[in-house]
Design a protein around this motif. Structure first.
Motif, PDB file in Angstrom:
ATOM      1  N   ALA A 137       0.808  -1.214   0.000  1.00 35.23           N
ATOM      2  CA  ALA A 137       0.000   0.000   0.000  1.00 35.23           C
ATOM      3  C   ALA A 137       0.844   1.268   0.000  1.00 35.23           C
ATOM      4  O   ALA A 137       0.481   2.260  -0.629  1.00 35.23           O
ATOM      5  CB  ALA A 137      -0.924  -0.003   1.208  1.00 35.23           C
ATOM      6  N   TYR A 138       1.994   1.245   0.707  1.00 34.14           N
ATOM      7  CA  TYR A 138       2.730   2.490   0.930  1.00 34.14           C
ATOM      8  C   TYR A 138       4.208   2.439   0.578  1.00 34.14           C
ATOM      9  O   TYR A 138       4.869   3.467   0.607  1.00 34.14           O
ATOM     10  CB  TYR A 138       2.614   2.891   2.409  1.00 34.14           C
ATOM     11  CG  TYR A 138       1.191   3.006   2.844  1.00 34.14           C
ATOM     12  CD1 TYR A 138       0.379   4.005   2.351  1.00 34.14           C
ATOM     13  CD2 TYR A 138       0.654   2.095   3.731  1.00 34.14           C
ATOM     14  CE1 TYR A 138      -0.932   4.101   2.735  1.00 34.14           C
ATOM     15  CE2 TYR A 138      -0.663   2.180   4.132  1.00 34.14           C
ATOM     16  CZ  TYR A 138      -1.452   3.194   3.626  1.00 34.14           C
ATOM     17  OH  TYR A 138      -2.752   3.282   4.006  1.00 34.14           O
ATOM     18  N   GLY A 139       4.744   1.269   0.278  1.00 38.21           N
ATOM     19  CA  GLY A 139       6.183   1.149   0.080  1.00 38.21           C
ATOM     20  C   GLY A 139       6.616   1.379  -1.341  1.00 38.21           C
ATOM     21  O   GLY A 139       5.830   1.552  -2.263  1.00 38.21           O
ATOM     22  N   GLY A 140       7.905   1.373  -1.494  1.00 35.95           N
ATOM     23  CA  GLY A 140       8.482   1.475  -2.824  1.00 35.95           C
ATOM     24  C   GLY A 140       8.657   2.903  -3.293  1.00 35.95           C
ATOM     25  O   GLY A 140       7.851   3.769  -3.000  1.00 35.95           O
ATOM     26  N   ALA A 141       9.722   3.140  -4.037  1.00 33.98           N
ATOM     27  CA  ALA A 141      10.000   4.486  -4.552  1.00 33.98           C
ATOM     28  C   ALA A 141       8.967   4.895  -5.593  1.00 33.98           C
ATOM     29  O   ALA A 141       8.618   6.058  -5.702  1.00 33.98           O
ATOM     30  CB  ALA A 141      11.408   4.530  -5.147  1.00 33.98           C
ATOM     31  N   SER A 142       8.483   3.931  -6.355  1.00 31.23           N
ATOM     32  CA  SER A 142       7.496   4.249  -7.381  1.00 31.23           C
ATOM     33  C   SER A 142       6.080   4.271  -6.817  1.00 31.23           C
ATOM     34  O   SER A 142       5.128   4.530  -7.530  1.00 31.23           O
ATOM     35  CB  SER A 142       7.563   3.230  -8.516  1.00 31.23           C
ATOM     36  OG  SER A 142       7.176   1.954  -8.034  1.00 31.23           O
ATOM     37  N   GLY A 143       5.967   3.980  -5.509  1.00 34.65           N
ATOM     38  CA  GLY A 143       4.639   3.936  -4.908  1.00 34.65           C
ATOM     39  C   GLY A 143       3.924   2.639  -5.200  1.00 34.65           C
ATOM     40  O   GLY A 143       2.740   2.497  -4.938  1.00 34.65           O
ATOM     41  N   ARG A 144       4.670   1.678  -5.755  1.00 37.11           N
ATOM     42  CA  ARG A 144       4.034   0.420  -6.130  1.00 37.11           C
ATOM     43  C   ARG A 144       4.961  -0.745  -5.804  1.00 37.11           C
ATOM     44  O   ARG A 144       6.100  -0.787  -6.238  1.00 37.11           O
ATOM     45  CB  ARG A 144       3.742   0.438  -7.617  1.00 37.11           C
ATOM     46  CG  ARG A 144       2.892  -0.687  -8.043  1.00 37.11           C
ATOM     47  CD  ARG A 144       2.272  -0.409  -9.376  1.00 37.11           C
ATOM     48  NE  ARG A 144       1.413  -1.543  -9.629  1.00 37.11           N
ATOM     49  CZ  ARG A 144       1.276  -2.119 -10.774  1.00 37.11           C
ATOM     50  NH1 ARG A 144       1.878  -1.643 -11.815  1.00 37.11           N
ATOM     51  NH2 ARG A 144       0.513  -3.168 -10.892  1.00 37.11           N
ATOM     52  N   VAL A 145       4.469  -1.669  -5.024  1.00 37.20           N
ATOM     53  CA  VAL A 145       5.225  -2.864  -4.670  1.00 37.20           C
ATOM     54  C   VAL A 145       4.392  -4.059  -5.090  1.00 37.20           C
ATOM     55  O   VAL A 145       3.203  -4.136  -4.802  1.00 37.20           O
ATOM     56  CB  VAL A 145       5.497  -2.920  -3.145  1.00 37.20           C
ATOM     57  CG1 VAL A 145       6.138  -4.230  -2.766  1.00 37.20           C
ATOM     58  CG2 VAL A 145       6.373  -1.757  -2.732  1.00 37.20           C
ATOM     59  N   LEU A 146       5.019  -4.991  -5.801  1.00 34.76           N
ATOM     60  CA  LEU A 146       4.302  -6.183  -6.234  1.00 34.76           C
ATOM     61  C   LEU A 146       4.106  -7.136  -5.057  1.00 34.76           C
ATOM     62  O   LEU A 146       5.014  -7.332  -4.258  1.00 34.76           O
ATOM     63  CB  LEU A 146       5.064  -6.891  -7.348  1.00 34.76           C
ATOM     64  CG  LEU A 146       5.183  -6.125  -8.659  1.00 34.76           C
ATOM     65  CD1 LEU A 146       6.037  -6.913  -9.630  1.00 34.76           C
ATOM     66  CD2 LEU A 146       3.816  -5.851  -9.246  1.00 34.76           C
ATOM     67  N   ILE A 147       2.921  -7.706  -4.965  1.00 38.51           N
ATOM     68  CA  ILE A 147       2.634  -8.677  -3.919  1.00 38.51           C
ATOM     69  C   ILE A 147       3.143 -10.027  -4.396  1.00 38.51           C
ATOM     70  O   ILE A 147       2.756 -10.496  -5.462  1.00 38.51           O
ATOM     71  CB  ILE A 147       1.121  -8.723  -3.612  1.00 38.51           C
ATOM     72  CG1 ILE A 147       0.673  -7.373  -3.059  1.00 38.51           C
ATOM     73  CG2 ILE A 147       0.804  -9.832  -2.629  1.00 38.51           C
ATOM     74  CD1 ILE A 147      -0.814  -7.248  -2.831  1.00 38.51           C
ATOM     75  N   PRO A 148       4.027 -10.676  -3.617  1.00 44.20           N
ATOM     76  CA  PRO A 148       4.590 -11.955  -4.062  1.00 44.20           C
ATOM     77  C   PRO A 148       3.547 -13.062  -4.134  1.00 44.20           C
ATOM     78  O   PRO A 148       2.501 -13.000  -3.485  1.00 44.20           O
ATOM     79  CB  PRO A 148       5.639 -12.276  -3.001  1.00 44.20           C
ATOM     80  CG  PRO A 148       5.554 -11.245  -1.953  1.00 44.20           C
ATOM     81  CD  PRO A 148       4.557 -10.230  -2.358  1.00 44.20           C
ATOM     82  N   ALA A 184      -6.088  -3.229  -1.497  1.00 43.96           N
ATOM     83  CA  ALA A 184      -4.751  -2.998  -2.067  1.00 43.96           C
ATOM     84  C   ALA A 184      -4.689  -3.484  -3.512  1.00 43.96           C
ATOM     85  O   ALA A 184      -4.079  -2.834  -4.363  1.00 43.96           O
ATOM     86  CB  ALA A 184      -3.685  -3.695  -1.218  1.00 43.96           C
ATOM     87  N   LYS A 185      -5.322  -4.621  -3.798  1.00 43.42           N
ATOM     88  CA  LYS A 185      -5.341  -5.128  -5.171  1.00 43.42           C
ATOM     89  C   LYS A 185      -6.107  -4.167  -6.085  1.00 43.42           C
ATOM     90  O   LYS A 185      -5.738  -3.961  -7.236  1.00 43.42           O
ATOM     91  CB  LYS A 185      -6.014  -6.493  -5.222  1.00 43.42           C
ATOM     92  CG  LYS A 185      -5.122  -7.627  -4.832  1.00 43.42           C
ATOM     93  CD  LYS A 185      -5.821  -8.930  -5.074  1.00 43.42           C
ATOM     94  CE  LYS A 185      -5.382  -9.972  -4.090  1.00 43.42           C
ATOM     95  NZ  LYS A 185      -6.173 -11.201  -4.189  1.00 43.42           N
ATOM     96  N   ARG A 186      -7.166  -3.587  -5.550  1.00 45.02           N
ATOM     97  CA  ARG A 186      -7.962  -2.653  -6.344  1.00 45.02           C
ATOM     98  C   ARG A 186      -7.167  -1.390  -6.660  1.00 45.02           C
ATOM     99  O   ARG A 186      -7.251  -0.846  -7.757  1.00 45.02           O
ATOM    100  CB  ARG A 186      -9.243  -2.310  -5.604  1.00 45.02           C
ATOM    101  CG  ARG A 186     -10.157  -1.384  -6.400  1.00 45.02           C
ATOM    102  CD  ARG A 186     -11.396  -1.047  -5.662  1.00 45.02           C
ATOM    103  NE  ARG A 186     -12.253  -2.218  -5.616  1.00 45.02           N
ATOM    104  CZ  ARG A 186     -13.399  -2.251  -4.987  1.00 45.02           C
ATOM    105  NH1 ARG A 186     -13.806  -1.209  -4.306  1.00 45.02           N
ATOM    106  NH2 ARG A 186     -14.142  -3.326  -4.994  1.00 45.02           N
ATOM    107  N   GLN A 187      -6.388  -0.919  -5.685  1.00 48.28           N
ATOM    108  CA  GLN A 187      -5.603   0.303  -5.889  1.00 48.28           C
ATOM    109  C   GLN A 187      -4.385   0.070  -6.759  1.00 48.28           C
ATOM    110  O   GLN A 187      -3.943   0.954  -7.477  1.00 48.28           O
ATOM    111  CB  GLN A 187      -5.166   0.888  -4.549  1.00 48.28           C
ATOM    112  CG  GLN A 187      -6.277   1.575  -3.825  1.00 48.28           C
ATOM    113  CD  GLN A 187      -5.803   2.260  -2.554  1.00 48.28           C
ATOM    114  OE1 GLN A 187      -4.618   2.303  -2.271  1.00 48.28           O
ATOM    115  NE2 GLN A 187      -6.741   2.775  -1.789  1.00 48.28           N
ATOM    116  N   HIS A 188      -3.801  -1.140  -6.668  1.00 55.82           N
ATOM    117  CA  HIS A 188      -2.612  -1.481  -7.436  1.00 55.82           C
ATOM    118  C   HIS A 188      -2.850  -2.755  -8.232  1.00 55.82           C
ATOM    119  O   HIS A 188      -2.372  -3.816  -7.880  1.00 55.82           O
ATOM    120  CB  HIS A 188      -1.401  -1.700  -6.501  1.00 55.82           C
ATOM    121  CG  HIS A 188      -1.103  -0.535  -5.636  1.00 55.82           C
ATOM    122  ND1 HIS A 188      -0.559   0.622  -6.106  1.00 55.82           N
ATOM    123  CD2 HIS A 188      -1.272  -0.350  -4.301  1.00 55.82           C
ATOM    124  CE1 HIS A 188      -0.395   1.461  -5.113  1.00 55.82           C
ATOM    125  NE2 HIS A 188      -0.827   0.890  -4.014  1.00 55.82           N
TER     126      HIS A 188
END
Length: 148
Positions: free
Chosen positions: A77-88, A143-147
């Motif tokens: 939800a909040y991490g990553g420099a691009s504002g997007r972290v893939l869920i493993p 979180a899936k809906r937002q990313h």
């Protein structure tokens, strides 16, 4: 609708913390003896009594996996420099075990009530733990809906 994810994640984390430390169940035996163990108390009690394998399994599925799941959700939800972290991919497998403890405690309560030797009642810790599992699932969906 973007405000729902932070509120849901916060509520899930608080519920999880309460679910770990508050009593899960009250078991009364012979109308005199009563126990009100918390989840952390159960794990430490099993460890102290030498049931190390069972303590590890319960700690893994009750404490470590849910903590990891909440952590991954916060990163997604909040991490990553691009504002997007893939869920493993392993995260999806982890989601299948969310309600395992709630089901196990329900089975213990049922067994105690039907045996006639003890009575059992749910306590707030079980409800907080169940709420945490439901709120974490909701946060995962948000979180899936937002990313996507």
């Amino acid at each position: 609708m973007r405000f729902l994810l932070p509120i849901t994640l916060l509520a899930a984390a608080i519920s999880f913390a309460f679910g770990l430390v508050l009593p899960l169940v009250r078991v009364e035996r012979l109308f005199v003896f009563a126990d009100e163990p918390s989840l952390l108390g159960i794990v430490s009690g099993l460890w102290a009594e030498g049931d190390i394998a069972l303590a590890i399994v319960i700690a893994l599925f009750s404490v470590i996996f849910p903590t990891m799941k909440l952590g991954v959700l916060y990163l997604a939800a909040y991490g990553g420099a691009s504002g997007r972290v893939l869920i493993p991919d392993w995260f999806r497998a982890l989601a299948n075990w969310s309600m395992l403890d709630v089901v196990l405690v329900a089975l213990v309560i049922f067994a105690a009530k039907t045996s006639g030797l003890a009575t059992a009642f749910t306590k707030p810790g079980l409800w907080f733990f169940a709420a945490s599992a439901v709120l974490t699932a909701m946060a995962s969906a948000l979180a899936k809906r937002q990313h996507p």
